[in-house]
Design a protein around this motif. Structure first.
Motif, short mmCIF file in Angstrom:
data_model
loop_
_atom_site.label_atom_id
_atom_site.label_comp_id
_atom_site.label_asym_id
_atom_site.label_seq_id
_atom_site.Cartn_x
_atom_site.Cartn_y
_atom_site.Cartn_z
N LEU A 91 0.82 -1.20 0.00
CA LEU A 91 0.00 0.00 0.00
C LEU A 91 0.86 1.26 0.00
O LEU A 91 0.45 2.28 -0.54
CB LEU A 91 -0.94 -0.01 1.20
CG LEU A 91 -1.91 -1.19 1.23
CD1 LEU A 91 -2.84 -1.09 2.42
CD2 LEU A 91 -2.72 -1.26 -0.05
N GLU A 95 0.42 4.71 -2.08
CA GLU A 95 0.31 6.03 -1.46
C GLU A 95 1.33 7.00 -2.03
O GLU A 95 1.12 8.21 -2.04
CB GLU A 95 0.49 5.90 0.05
CG GLU A 95 -0.72 5.23 0.72
CD GLU A 95 -0.44 4.85 2.15
OE1 GLU A 95 0.70 5.07 2.62
OE2 GLU A 95 -1.35 4.32 2.80
N ARG A 193 -8.22 -3.91 -2.09
CA ARG A 193 -7.40 -3.09 -1.22
C ARG A 193 -6.75 -1.94 -1.98
O ARG A 193 -6.46 -0.89 -1.43
CB ARG A 193 -6.31 -3.96 -0.55
CG ARG A 193 -6.86 -5.04 0.36
CD ARG A 193 -7.68 -4.45 1.51
NE ARG A 193 -6.90 -3.54 2.33
CZ ARG A 193 -6.20 -3.93 3.38
NH1 ARG A 193 -6.15 -5.21 3.72
NH2 ARG A 193 -5.52 -3.07 4.09
N THR A 194 -6.51 -2.15 -3.26
CA THR A 194 -5.98 -1.08 -4.10
C THR A 194 -6.96 0.08 -4.17
O THR A 194 -6.58 1.25 -4.11
CB THR A 194 -5.68 -1.60 -5.52
OG1 THR A 194 -4.77 -2.70 -5.42
CG2 THR A 194 -5.07 -0.51 -6.37
N ASP A 196 -9.08 0.96 -1.90
CA ASP A 196 -9.00 1.69 -0.63
C ASP A 196 -7.82 2.65 -0.62
O ASP A 196 -7.92 3.79 -0.13
CB ASP A 196 -8.86 0.71 0.54
CG ASP A 196 -10.12 -0.11 0.77
OD1 ASP A 196 -11.20 0.31 0.31
OD2 ASP A 196 -10.03 -1.17 1.41
N SER A 197 -6.69 2.22 -1.17
CA SER A 197 -5.51 3.09 -1.21
C SER A 197 -5.73 4.29 -2.11
O SER A 197 -5.37 5.41 -1.77
CB SER A 197 -4.30 2.29 -1.71
OG SER A 197 -3.92 1.32 -0.76
N HIS A 198 -6.33 4.07 -3.28
CA HIS A 198 -6.60 5.18 -4.18
C HIS A 198 -7.58 6.17 -3.56
O HIS A 198 -7.42 7.39 -3.70
CB HIS A 198 -7.18 4.66 -5.50
CG HIS A 198 -6.18 3.94 -6.35
ND1 HIS A 198 -4.89 4.39 -6.54
CD2 HIS A 198 -6.27 2.81 -7.10
CE1 HIS A 198 -4.23 3.57 -7.34
NE2 HIS A 198 -5.06 2.60 -7.69
N ARG A 200 -7.99 6.73 -0.37
CA ARG A 200 -7.26 7.45 0.68
C ARG A 200 -6.38 8.55 0.07
O ARG A 200 -6.31 9.67 0.59
CB ARG A 200 -6.42 6.47 1.49
CG ARG A 200 -5.67 7.11 2.65
CD ARG A 200 -5.18 6.07 3.64
NE ARG A 200 -4.27 5.12 3.04
CZ ARG A 200 -4.57 3.83 2.81
NH1 ARG A 200 -5.76 3.36 3.13
NH2 ARG A 200 -3.67 3.02 2.28
N ASN A 201 -5.75 8.24 -1.05
CA ASN A 201 -4.91 9.24 -1.71
C ASN A 201 -5.73 10.41 -2.22
O ASN A 201 -5.33 11.58 -2.13
CB ASN A 201 -4.14 8.59 -2.86
CG ASN A 201 -3.10 7.60 -2.38
OD1 ASN A 201 -2.70 7.62 -1.21
ND2 ASN A 201 -2.66 6.73 -3.26
#
Length: 229
Positions: A91, A95, A193-194, A196-198, A200-201
């Motif tokens: 992750l 980020e 999960r990818t 979720d990371s995008h 968040r970014n």
């Protein structure tokens, strides 16, 4: 004649680099290999490849630092290659601005499929000029630019497509799988999960441009929605 996409492979294991280059060239891509991370940024500036396959464990400068360096001046699509299995490492790469990651050992055919998917969503032509405006956020599909309160956002192709999908249907709740289908365009293990990371970014970048703005909301057990109240 369609221009061949140019892929930069930054990988210090010769057999892996050669195998990736062979599969990509067989699929119609041009390739170039580097075996050191500290040579990547200069090559990208001078040769302008269309996508970077970037290993994490590299001599000279590791992949995380290379990704951060590239993102300081370019929005070129980046796919991270990693033998590390810890979720935080995967992750962290996203980020820093990577569009995707692939864990070793991997199938070269899967890498080719991922490369095609990332290039497709970064180069998809628009049928007509379209600008989406929601509150202080303006998304222009033709220029692929986003501004928040007059401040320009630097988004990766994946971040842009996710935001576009959500802004096109404000207040609609999108599950992770729907965002995969509509924004990413292909599904592989770990992509939830990818997303979720995008997300968040995107939140971090929007908040940096306009600290009081809350527009991407988590819906427990369901997914995400875009709403400016």
């Amino acid at each position: 004649m369609t221009k061949q996409a140019f892929i930069l492979i930054v990988e210090d294991e010769p057999k892996i680099a050669e195998g990736l280059a062979a599969y990509l060239e067989n699929a119609g891509f041009r390739t170039h290999c580097l075996d050191r991370g500290d040579r990547a940024a200069r090559f990208v500036r001078q040769e302008a490849p269309d996508l970077v396959l970037l290993d994490i464990m590299l001599p000279g400068k590791d992949g995380m630092e290379v990704c951060k360096e590239l993102r300081s001046f370019s929005q070129i699509p980046i796919i991270m290659l990693t033998a590390r299995v810890e979720e935080i490492d995967r992750l962290l790469g996203l980020e820093l601005g990577a569009d995707d990651y692939i864990c070793k050992p991997f199938s070269p055919r899967e890498v080719v499929a991922r490369v095609k998917a990332v290039l497709r969503r970064s180069n998809t032509p628009q049928e007509e000029s379209k600008r989406i405006t929601e509150g202080p956020i303006i998304l222009d599909e033709d220029s692929r630019e986003v501004s928040v309160g007059g401040n320009s956002l630097k988004l990766t192709p994946s971040e842009f497509m996710i935001l576009k999908v959500m802004m096109s249907r404000p207040n609609r709740v999108f599950s992770r799988n729907e965002l995969l289908d509509l924004a990413i365009g292909s599904q592989f293990e770990g992509y939830d999960r990818t997303i979720d990371s995008h997300i968040r970014n995107l939140r971090k970048k929007i908040k940096k441009a306009l600290p009081d703005l809350e527009c991407i909301h988590s819906i427990y057990g369901a997914g995400y929605k875009f709403n400016i109240s």
